[in-house]
Every structure is written in structure tokens, then in C-alpha cells.
Enzyme design. Structure first.
Site, PDB file in Angstrom:
ATOM      1  CG  HIS A 169      -1.075   3.769   4.672  1.00 49.51           C
ATOM      2  ND1 HIS A 169      -2.320   3.293   5.010  1.00 49.51           N
ATOM      3  CD2 HIS A 169      -0.419   2.739   4.102  1.00 49.51           C
ATOM      4  CE1 HIS A 169      -2.414   2.023   4.648  1.00 49.51           C
ATOM      5  NE2 HIS A 169      -1.276   1.658   4.091  1.00 49.51           N
ATOM      6  CB  SER A 174      -0.923   0.009   1.219  1.00 46.22           C
ATOM      7  OG  SER A 174      -0.160  -0.104   2.406  1.00 46.22           O
ATOM      8  CG  ASP A 182      -4.273   5.258   6.965  1.00 41.27           C
ATOM      9  OD1 ASP A 182      -3.068   5.110   7.290  1.00 41.27           O
ATOM     10  OD2 ASP A 182      -4.780   4.686   5.983  1.00 41.27           O
TER      11      ASP A 182
END
Ligand SMILES: *[C@@H]1O[C@H](CO)[C@@H](O)[C@H](O)[C@H]1NC(C)=O
Length: 349
Positions: A316, A38, A313
């Protein structure tokens, strides 16, 4: 006249081939292929049955195209590196089947994926490294069909390959206890991962990669599930630092094994610094968006001061944090930021 037309057509065709398979005007490299999770994903998870998705606001709130599946407010680290390299557009995800400019690079990265195919099972579907390499094989075959074997090889040799992976193997698998039925010591867990990663990098080399960037991991001990955000665990960060050193040794081994290729290692944990202070971003202990489990609540209003926050978040970094890592990975500011050279030097080889 016919002859003139023929020359003209030939010129156009050569020009098109030049644009697709030659060095673009301003870019420092003709192509960039992206592997990982991600931290690099640009939309590959959008159509997977996974809870690791980011194709909704407030994700992408600061990205020129809005929410795309990037797990941050704006650009990812590799997007920003692409900008430093002068690339004229963001690298499209492999999932975009209508994209025809795959010769300029493809992004195979997938949120929650890891080096180990088991990593991330608790989150749902994902594209682990082995599968990402199969996708790359498909793209390589298309380029060979388009350009012929020799031209394709020359082209693929000039590209940059970014491998930024392993965070989930540690966070979801090792620390998160996701799928590991038995707990290995961090050292043997790391050794097993390195063996797999080494095989994966060898495959990449066999598909023409000659300029490879291997990112070390950031200070994962400052994140859940290890502890509350920003409350860094020296124990966990020491484990990650040992892992990063294994990556560095792997890069040394690869460089001595392959005289015709260059592999570089990015010292992400040093650049970010273990306690995150090096980022220069004042807010390091709370995420910018409102979170539910680890992700931003859909359509929730994020913080306004996104340039002050280290985290977007609960898992990340913000684009602001990504800019720090990208800048020093591209052009090293301290001797050990990148080894044996930084990305700008690798690109210039
Ligand atoms: C996919 O690629 C096409 C062609 O380059 C582009 O126009 C389109 O915006 C891309 N789709 C997504 C979802 O990025």
C-alpha cells in the site's frame, strides 16, 4: 401561538431533511459512496476473520483518529478526494451500524476483496464487489424509507460513487496464483473480469448512481509478488496498462449506453507513472514500516520521513503517494489524467 409553533416545527423538520437530503453548504456533492479494496477500506475488515487488517499501529499513525482500519499511515486516496470535495467528515464504513448519517455516503470497501468473488480467499474473509452492492442495496432501502422514493432517487442521483477495485484480482488471483486453478491469458482473464464488473456497475446504475468514478490501477508491476519492491516489471505493468485500457473502453461504453449518467476513468498508472518517479517521492524501493509478510509489524516504529516514501507497507502507498493521485484525479494536470473529465468537473455537473 399554536400556529407559530407549527411553522417552527415544520421549519426545523424541513431544515433537517434539507441537511440530510439536500446539498450541504460547502460540499460540492451531498454524498459519496465508496466501493473497492484495501486502497479505500476505512474499517470494514476490522471484525472479519482475515489477515488483511489494519486497525493497529503503526497503521493510522498520521490519521486524525489514529488506527481505524485504513491500510496506510494517514488518509486513503478517496479520503483526500473527499477533502477536495469539501465533505465535512470522513465517510463511515458500512460495518459501523451505529452511524446514522448514511445518506451522506457509506464506505463498503474491503481489504483483499476483488471483482471476482473468489479473489482473496487465501487471505480470509472479505467483502467482494457483489456483496458490497448488496450492502448498498440495504442502505438505498433505508434512504427510501426515510425520504420516500422520489426524494431518495433525486438524492442518490447527485451522489458520487467511487469504484477503485481490481488490484487484488490481478495481484492475489492472477500474479499471485491464489485461487486460479488454470491460468488464462492476461487478455481473457481481463475480459472475464470486465464482464463481471460491467454487471456490477449496471447494478449500481439501477440503484440510482449517475456520477461514477472508475479508477484505473497503479503500477502493480512494481510490487511483490511480481518482484522486489520498486523493481518494476515492464511485462507486468504492460498487462496492467492493457487492463486499464479495458476499463477506459468500459467507461466509453457505459457513457454511450446511459445518456443520463456520467462515468469517468482515472488514469492512475499515468499519474503515478509506471516507474513511480512521477510521484516525486525519493524512496520507492522499500516500505516505510517494518513488514512481516506484506503488512506492518504491530506496534513497530515506522520511518520518520513518511513524506519521502512511496510505499507504506509491501502492498500500500503512503498518504504522501495517495495525495498525488487524489490531487490529479480531482483536478487533472495532464490531458489524459482523467477521461472524459476529472472529478471536480463530474461533481459540478
Ligand atoms: C460510528 O459512528 C458513530 C456515529 O456517527 C461515531 O460516533 C463513531 O465514532 C463511529 N465508530 C467508528 C468505529 O468509527
Amino acid at each position: 401561538m399554536a400556529r407559530y409553533m407549527y411553522t417552527f416545527v415544520l421549519l426545523i423538520t424541513t431544515l433537517q431533511l434539507f441537511v440530510r437530503y439536500g446539498v450541504a453548504q460547502s460540499a460540492q456533492v451531498p454524498c459519496l459512496f465508496i466501493f473497492g479494496d484495501s486502497l479505500s477500506d476505512s474499517g470494514n475488515n476490522n471484525h472479519l476473520a482475515s489477515i488483511a487488517k489494519a486497525n493497529y499501529l503503526p497503521y493510522g499513525i498520521d490519521f486524525p483518529l489514529g488506527p481505524t482500519g485504513r491500510f496506510t499511515n494517514g488518509r486513503t486516496t478517496i479520503d483526500i478526494i473527499g477533502d477536495h470535495l469539501g465533505l465535512d467528515s470522513y465517510i463511515q464504513p458500512f460495518s459501523n451500524k451505529s452511524h446514522v448519517e448514511y445518506a451522506k455516503g457509506v464506505n463498503y470497501a474491503s481489504g483483499s476483496a476483488g471483482i471476482d468473488p473468489q479473489t482473496g480467499t487465501q487471505v480470509g474473509q472479505r467483502i467482494p464487489m457483489d456483496k458490497q452492492l448488496e450492502h448498498h442495496k440495504q442502505i438505498v432501502n433505508k434512504i427510501i424509507t426515510d425520504a420516500g422514493t422520489d426524494k431518495a432517487a433525486m438524492h442518490l442521483n447527485k451522489c458520487l460513487y467511487s469504484v477503485y477495485v481490481g488490484s487484488n484480482d490481478w495481484m492475489l488471483n492472477f500474479f499471485g496464483g491464489g485461487t486460479m486453478k488454470y491460468k488464462l491469458s492476461p487478455n481473457s482473464f481481463g475480459d472475464d473480469l470486465i464482464i463481471r464488473l460491467m454487471q456490477q456497475i449496471n447494478k449500481l446504475y439501477n440503484m440510482g448512481a449517475r456520477k461514477v468514478i472508475i479508477f484505473g490501477l497503479g503500477p502493480l508491476g512494481c510490487l511483490p509478488p511480481v518482484g522486489p519492491m520498486g523493481m518494476c516489471s515492464p511485462y507486468a505493468n504492460a498487462i496492467i496498462e492493457k487492463w486499464n485500457n479495458k476499463l477506459k473502453v468500459m467507461v466509453e461504453t457505459l457513457n454511450s449506453q446511459y445518456g443520463d449518467a456520467r462515468f469517468i476513468w482515472i488514469n492512475s498508472i499515468q499519474i503515478i507513472t509506471k516507474d513511480l518517479k512521477g510521484l516525486g517521492l525519493p524512496v520507492r524501493n522499500s516500505p516505510c514500516c517494518n513488514v512481516m509478510s506484506l503488512a506492518c509489524v504491530p506496534l513497530s516504529k515506522p520511518c520518520k520521513t513518511r513524506n519521502d516514501h512511496a510505499y507504506w507497507d509491501l502492498a500500500h502507498p503512503t498518504e504522501a503517494a495517495n495525495r498525488v493521485l487524489a490531487a490529479r484525479a480531482y483536478r487533472a494536470q495532464q490531458p489524459n489524467d482523467a477521461y472524459p473529465m476529472d472529478i471536480s468537473s463530474l461533481a459540478a455537473l
